[in-house]
Scaffold this motif. Structure first.
Motif, mmCIF file in Angstrom:
data_model
loop_
_atom_site.group_PDB
_atom_site.id
_atom_site.type_symbol
_atom_site.label_atom_id
_atom_site.label_comp_id
_atom_site.label_asym_id
_atom_site.label_seq_id
_atom_site.Cartn_x
_atom_site.Cartn_y
_atom_site.Cartn_z
ATOM 1 N N ASP A 1 25.967 57.366 33.036
ATOM 2 C CA ASP A 1 25.064 58.407 32.536
ATOM 3 C C ASP A 1 25.079 58.450 31.007
ATOM 4 O OD1 ASP A 1 24.380 59.069 35.118
ATOM 5 O OD2 ASP A 1 25.769 60.766 35.250
ATOM 6 N N ASP A 2 26.258 58.328 30.409
ATOM 7 C CA ASP A 2 26.365 58.339 28.948
ATOM 8 C C ASP A 2 25.636 57.148 28.334
ATOM 9 O OD1 ASP A 2 27.857 60.629 29.120
ATOM 10 O OD2 ASP A 2 29.791 59.657 28.767
ATOM 11 N N HIS B 1 22.973 55.850 29.170
ATOM 12 C CA HIS B 1 21.532 56.031 29.160
ATOM 13 C C HIS B 1 21.092 57.143 28.216
ATOM 14 C CE1 HIS B 1 22.002 53.527 32.735
ATOM 15 N NE2 HIS B 1 20.716 53.251 32.634
ATOM 16 N N GLN B 2 22.052 57.654 27.445
ATOM 17 C CA GLN B 2 21.730 58.585 26.378
ATOM 18 C C GLN B 2 21.553 57.801 25.076
ATOM 19 O OE1 GLN B 2 21.247 61.842 27.169
ATOM 20 N NE2 GLN B 2 21.742 61.234 29.283
ATOM 21 N N ALA B 3 20.989 58.449 24.068
ATOM 22 C CA ALA B 3 20.816 57.795 22.767
ATOM 23 C C ALA B 3 22.173 57.378 22.215
ATOM 24 C CB ALA B 3 20.115 58.750 21.793
ATOM 25 N N ASP B 4 22.278 56.121 21.810
ATOM 26 C CA ASP B 4 23.516 55.565 21.244
ATOM 27 C C ASP B 4 24.673 55.599 22.237
ATOM 28 O OD1 ASP B 4 22.250 55.158 18.736
ATOM 29 O OD2 ASP B 4 22.614 57.256 18.209
ATOM 30 N N GLY B 5 24.367 55.616 23.523
ATOM 31 C CA GLY B 5 25.424 55.631 24.526
ATOM 32 C C GLY B 5 26.154 54.295 24.617
#
Length: 204
Positions: free
Chosen positions: A161-162, A164-168
């Motif tokens: 999940d992280d 797929h976040q910005a700058d993950g």
């Protein structure tokens, strides 16, 4: 398995003779090297089943038959087929009355496990298993360190999940897995006794 987007990736469509050639090459390669993680898990599962310890199996990849020749009434020869995209993880079964479900991933990367080794459908399936109070995890091997760990699926899901976040981050650090996972010690029978780790983590 080693650093590939899927542990059992094959082209979606291939001729039957191409498939047989691929499988033969894999078998010949296995005879000239040490066992892969998948082979060790399969051998361990065979031991668990034979000893009636657990019922755990590798799920076959769905196959769609396209063309079949019938050289005789009692024989059929597959000439063309393709692999359907699987919708779950590689292994599942029952142990001590609980449903277990897991992926086996292997990497030569010494510092992390790239998340590209997982598919979205595998992550979603592990979410559902957790929701139903099943036991979901990944068996992860760092080949260069010769270390194998059980990591609960909740950790894999969080990193996915992280990512797929910005700058993950696109991988799970080796140091994180070594700290939060549980190392599996190799033995003779079974070769990879991962159920002893499951006992400690989920039944103690």
């Amino acid at each position: 398995m080693p650093d590939t987007p899927a542990s059992s990736y094959v082209p979606e469509r291939m001729k039957a003779n191409e498939f047989l050639a691929m499988m033969q090459a894999k078998q010949q390669g296995a005879a000239n090297r040490g066992m892969t993680l998948e082979e060790e898990v399969n051998e361990s599962n065979q031991y668990y089943v034979a000893q009636e310890i657990a019922a755990v199996h590798k799920k076959p990849t769905p196959l769609q038959i396209v063309k079949v020749d019938y050289p005789s009434r009692s024989a059929a020869v597959i000439r063309e087929a393709y692999f359907r995209q699987p919708s779950t993880t590689d292994y599942n079964g029952v142990y001590r009355g609980r449903y277990i479900d897991f992926e086996a991933k292997e990497t030569r990367n010494q510092t992390s496990l790239p998340l590209k080794n997982f598919h979205e459908h595998q992550i979603n399936h592990m979410r559902l298993v957790h929701k139903q109070d099943g036991i979901a995890f990944a068996i992860i091997r760092f080949t260069m360190q010769a270390e194998t760990y059980v990591l609960d699926a909740s950790h894999v899901i969080r990193f996915w999940d992280d990512a797929h976040q910005a700058d993950g981050r696109k991988s799970i650090p080796y140091a994180y897995i070594a700290k939060n996972g549980h190392r599996i010690q190799e033995s003779y029978r079974p070769r990879l006794d991962y159920l002893s780790v499951i006992d400690r983590c989920y039944f103690s």
